[in-house]
Motif scaffolding. Sequence first.
Motif, PDB file in Angstrom:
ATOM      1  N   GLN A  26      16.016  65.145 -74.970  1.00  0.00           N
ATOM      2  CA  GLN A  26      15.254  65.896 -73.973  1.00  0.00           C
ATOM      3  C   GLN A  26      13.950  66.255 -74.681  1.00  0.00           C
ATOM      4  OE1 GLN A  26      16.265  66.023 -71.036  1.00  0.00           O
ATOM      5  NE2 GLN A  26      16.151  67.995 -70.048  1.00  0.00           N
ATOM      6  N   ARG A  27      12.858  65.656 -74.252  1.00  0.00           N
ATOM      7  CA  ARG A  27      11.595  65.805 -74.973  1.00  0.00           C
ATOM      8  C   ARG A  27      10.812  67.027 -74.499  1.00  0.00           C
ATOM      9  NH1 ARG A  27       8.973  59.981 -74.790  1.00  0.00           N
ATOM     10  NH2 ARG A  27       7.382  61.045 -75.999  1.00  0.00           N
ATOM     11  N   PRO A  28      10.057  67.638 -75.424  1.00  0.00           N
ATOM     12  CA  PRO A  28       9.263  68.822 -75.062  1.00  0.00           C
ATOM     13  C   PRO A  28       8.040  68.473 -74.203  1.00  0.00           C
ATOM     14  CG  PRO A  28       8.903  68.239 -77.361  1.00  0.00           C
ATOM     15  CD  PRO A  28       9.982  67.319 -76.848  1.00  0.00           C
ATOM     16  N   LYS A  29       7.551  69.443 -73.458  1.00  0.00           N
ATOM     17  CA  LYS A  29       6.401  69.246 -72.567  1.00  0.00           C
ATOM     18  C   LYS A  29       5.161  68.778 -73.312  1.00  0.00           C
ATOM     19  CE  LYS A  29       7.473  72.498 -68.879  1.00  0.00           C
ATOM     20  NZ  LYS A  29       7.055  73.725 -68.198  1.00  0.00           N
ATOM     21  N   ILE A  30       5.011  69.189 -74.564  1.00  0.00           N
ATOM     22  CA  ILE A  30       3.787  68.838 -75.313  1.00  0.00           C
ATOM     23  C   ILE A  30       3.667  67.334 -75.572  1.00  0.00           C
ATOM     24  CG2 ILE A  30       3.511  71.099 -76.399  1.00  0.00           C
ATOM     25  CD1 ILE A  30       4.717  69.807 -78.960  1.00  0.00           C
ATOM     26  N   HIS A  31       4.739  66.575 -75.368  1.00  0.00           N
ATOM     27  CA  HIS A  31       4.690  65.115 -75.524  1.00  0.00           C
ATOM     28  C   HIS A  31       4.036  64.421 -74.330  1.00  0.00           C
ATOM     29  CE1 HIS A  31       8.044  64.437 -78.740  1.00  0.00           C
ATOM     30  NE2 HIS A  31       7.312  65.503 -79.016  1.00  0.00           N
ATOM     31  N   PHE A  32       3.753  65.160 -73.272  1.00  0.00           N
ATOM     32  CA  PHE A  32       3.288  64.555 -72.027  1.00  0.00           C
ATOM     33  C   PHE A  32       2.003  65.191 -71.531  1.00  0.00           C
ATOM     34  CE2 PHE A  32       7.829  64.153 -72.436  1.00  0.00           C
ATOM     35  CZ  PHE A  32       8.042  62.806 -72.186  1.00  0.00           C
ATOM     36  N   LYS A  33       1.258  64.411 -70.759  1.00  0.00           N
ATOM     37  CA  LYS A  33      -0.009  64.892 -70.199  1.00  0.00           C
ATOM     38  C   LYS A  33       0.218  65.751 -68.962  1.00  0.00           C
ATOM     39  CE  LYS A  33      -2.845  61.177 -71.970  1.00  0.00           C
ATOM     40  NZ  LYS A  33      -3.598  59.967 -71.695  1.00  0.00           N
ATOM     41  N   THR A  34       1.270  65.423 -68.218  1.00  0.00           N
ATOM     42  CA  THR A  34       1.531  66.196 -67.000  1.00  0.00           C
ATOM     43  C   THR A  34       2.978  66.675 -66.971  1.00  0.00           C
ATOM     44  OG1 THR A  34       2.269  64.314 -65.666  1.00  0.00           O
ATOM     45  CG2 THR A  34      -0.117  64.736 -65.733  1.00  0.00           C
ATOM     46  N   GLU A  35       3.184  67.725 -66.220  1.00  0.00           N
ATOM     47  CA  GLU A  35       4.538  68.254 -66.075  1.00  0.00           C
ATOM     48  C   GLU A  35       5.430  67.260 -65.329  1.00  0.00           C
ATOM     49  OE1 GLU A  35       6.788  72.170 -64.326  1.00  0.00           O
ATOM     50  OE2 GLU A  35       4.817  72.416 -65.265  1.00  0.00           O
ATOM     51  N   ASN A  36       4.844  66.539 -64.392  1.00  0.00           N
ATOM     52  CA  ASN A  36       5.590  65.549 -63.621  1.00  0.00           C
ATOM     53  C   ASN A  36       6.107  64.413 -64.529  1.00  0.00           C
ATOM     54  OD1 ASN A  36       6.664  64.459 -61.205  1.00  0.00           O
ATOM     55  ND2 ASN A  36       4.953  63.017 -61.140  1.00  0.00           N
ATOM     56  N   SER A  37       5.255  63.910 -65.417  1.00  0.00           N
ATOM     57  CA  SER A  37       5.694  62.832 -66.315  1.00  0.00           C
ATOM     58  C   SER A  37       6.759  63.344 -67.288  1.00  0.00           C
ATOM     59  CB  SER A  37       4.525  62.201 -67.068  1.00  0.00           C
ATOM     60  OG  SER A  37       3.881  63.150 -67.872  1.00  0.00           O
ATOM     61  N   TRP A  38       6.642  64.597 -67.706  1.00  0.00           N
ATOM     62  CA  TRP A  38       7.655  65.210 -68.580  1.00  0.00           C
ATOM     63  C   TRP A  38       9.004  65.264 -67.867  1.00  0.00           C
ATOM     64  CZ3 TRP A  38       9.438  70.414 -67.510  1.00  0.00           C
ATOM     65  CH2 TRP A  38      10.382  70.884 -68.435  1.00  0.00           C
ATOM     66  N   ARG A  39       9.002  65.785 -66.615  1.00  0.00           N
ATOM     67  CA  ARG A  39      10.234  65.889 -65.836  1.00  0.00           C
ATOM     68  C   ARG A  39      10.853  64.517 -65.565  1.00  0.00           C
ATOM     69  NH1 ARG A  39       8.006  68.833 -61.853  1.00  0.00           N
ATOM     70  NH2 ARG A  39       7.906  70.937 -62.597  1.00  0.00           N
ATOM     71  N   THR A  40      10.026  63.579 -65.130  1.00  0.00           N
ATOM     72  CA  THR A  40      10.501  62.240 -64.771  1.00  0.00           C
ATOM     73  C   THR A  40      11.082  61.506 -65.972  1.00  0.00           C
ATOM     74  OG1 THR A  40       8.840  62.119 -63.036  1.00  0.00           O
ATOM     75  CG2 THR A  40       9.827  60.045 -63.720  1.00  0.00           C
ATOM     76  N   THR A  41      10.370  61.546 -67.079  1.00  0.00           N
ATOM     77  CA  THR A  41      10.835  60.854 -68.293  1.00  0.00           C
ATOM     78  C   THR A  41      12.158  61.427 -68.771  1.00  0.00           C
ATOM     79  OG1 THR A  41       8.574  60.310 -68.935  1.00  0.00           O
ATOM     80  CG2 THR A  41      10.246  60.250 -70.669  1.00  0.00           C
ATOM     81  N   PHE A  45      15.512  59.216 -68.969  1.00  0.00           N
ATOM     82  CA  PHE A  45      15.826  58.659 -70.287  1.00  0.00           C
ATOM     83  C   PHE A  45      16.642  59.551 -71.217  1.00  0.00           C
ATOM     84  CE2 PHE A  45      12.024  56.364 -68.907  1.00  0.00           C
ATOM     85  CZ  PHE A  45      12.502  55.055 -69.001  1.00  0.00           C
ATOM     86  N   ALA A  46      16.584  60.847 -71.089  1.00  0.00           N
ATOM     87  CA  ALA A  46      17.284  61.738 -72.023  1.00  0.00           C
ATOM     88  C   ALA A  46      18.769  61.376 -72.114  1.00  0.00           C
ATOM     89  CB  ALA A  46      17.114  63.189 -71.603  1.00  0.00           C
ATOM     90  N   GLY A  47      19.237  61.181 -73.325  1.00  0.00           N
ATOM     91  CA  GLY A  47      20.638  60.838 -73.579  1.00  0.00           C
ATOM     92  C   GLY A  47      20.921  59.350 -73.554  1.00  0.00           C
ATOM     93  N   LYS A  48      19.970  58.541 -73.124  1.00  0.00           N
ATOM     94  CA  LYS A  48      20.188  57.089 -73.043  1.00  0.00           C
ATOM     95  C   LYS A  48      19.758  56.399 -74.336  1.00  0.00           C
ATOM     96  CE  LYS A  48      20.042  56.836 -68.099  1.00  0.00           C
ATOM     97  NZ  LYS A  48      19.298  56.494 -66.922  1.00  0.00           N
ATOM     98  N   VAL A  49      20.349  55.244 -74.582  1.00  0.00           N
ATOM     99  CA  VAL A  49      20.001  54.450 -75.761  1.00  0.00           C
ATOM    100  C   VAL A  49      18.545  54.014 -75.647  1.00  0.00           C
ATOM    101  CG1 VAL A  49      20.489  52.329 -77.049  1.00  0.00           C
ATOM    102  CG2 VAL A  49      22.375  53.671 -76.101  1.00  0.00           C
ATOM    103  N   ALA A  50      17.821  54.185 -76.732  1.00  0.00           N
ATOM    104  CA  ALA A  50      16.396  53.839 -76.764  1.00  0.00           C
ATOM    105  C   ALA A  50      16.223  52.390 -77.199  1.00  0.00           C
ATOM    106  CB  ALA A  50      15.657  54.754 -77.736  1.00  0.00           C
TER     107      ALA A  50
END
Length: 183
Positions: A26-41, A45-50
């Motif tokens: 679960q990535r922090p908001k500072i990794h993203f430009k928008t709150e929407n991209s943070w939520r969507t990503t 993806f959180a918990g899935k194999v990278a």
Amino acid sequence: MNDISIEYLKEALEYAPDTGVIRWKQRPKIHFKTENSWRTTNANFAGKVAGARDSDGYLRIGICGRLYRSHRVAWALHYGYWPDKEIDHISGDRGDNRIDNLRSVTSAANSKNLRLYSTNKTGIPGVGWYKARGKWRAKINVSGKVKHIGYFDDFREAVKARKAAEMQLQYHKNHGTRDRLTF
């Protein structure tokens, strides 16, 4: 090489050294430009194999607009620094990123742990039939140059000479084995 920081990597990914699996956190908001991209990503993806397998059989992870080979990411997550040398998969399986299957080596050392080429007809690297002499020829790579070992009437003698040269030049015990890749 402009690698992302280890801290950023650890905020985005988790690594299980016993299985070699890397998963998205679960990535922090500072990794993203928008709150929407943070939520969507995070939702997708959180918990899935990278990562995904590339055409060479390596797993690659896309992060910060760049692709990284998973074995290098595994090394960085486990040891806390990016490797300055090549990372060798000891077993030859490019998808096996367990930490005990990875070793940091020079390019020369890595070339001493190659799988058997699919074009090899004898099953032994560096040993082949030399039609012009009607004999088996043994050769080996030394510092990027092919070194002639000798000509032999008997295939087993050529293999024996090649294996002796491998031992003398400290080739890895897995060098030239078949069916080491699982992709």
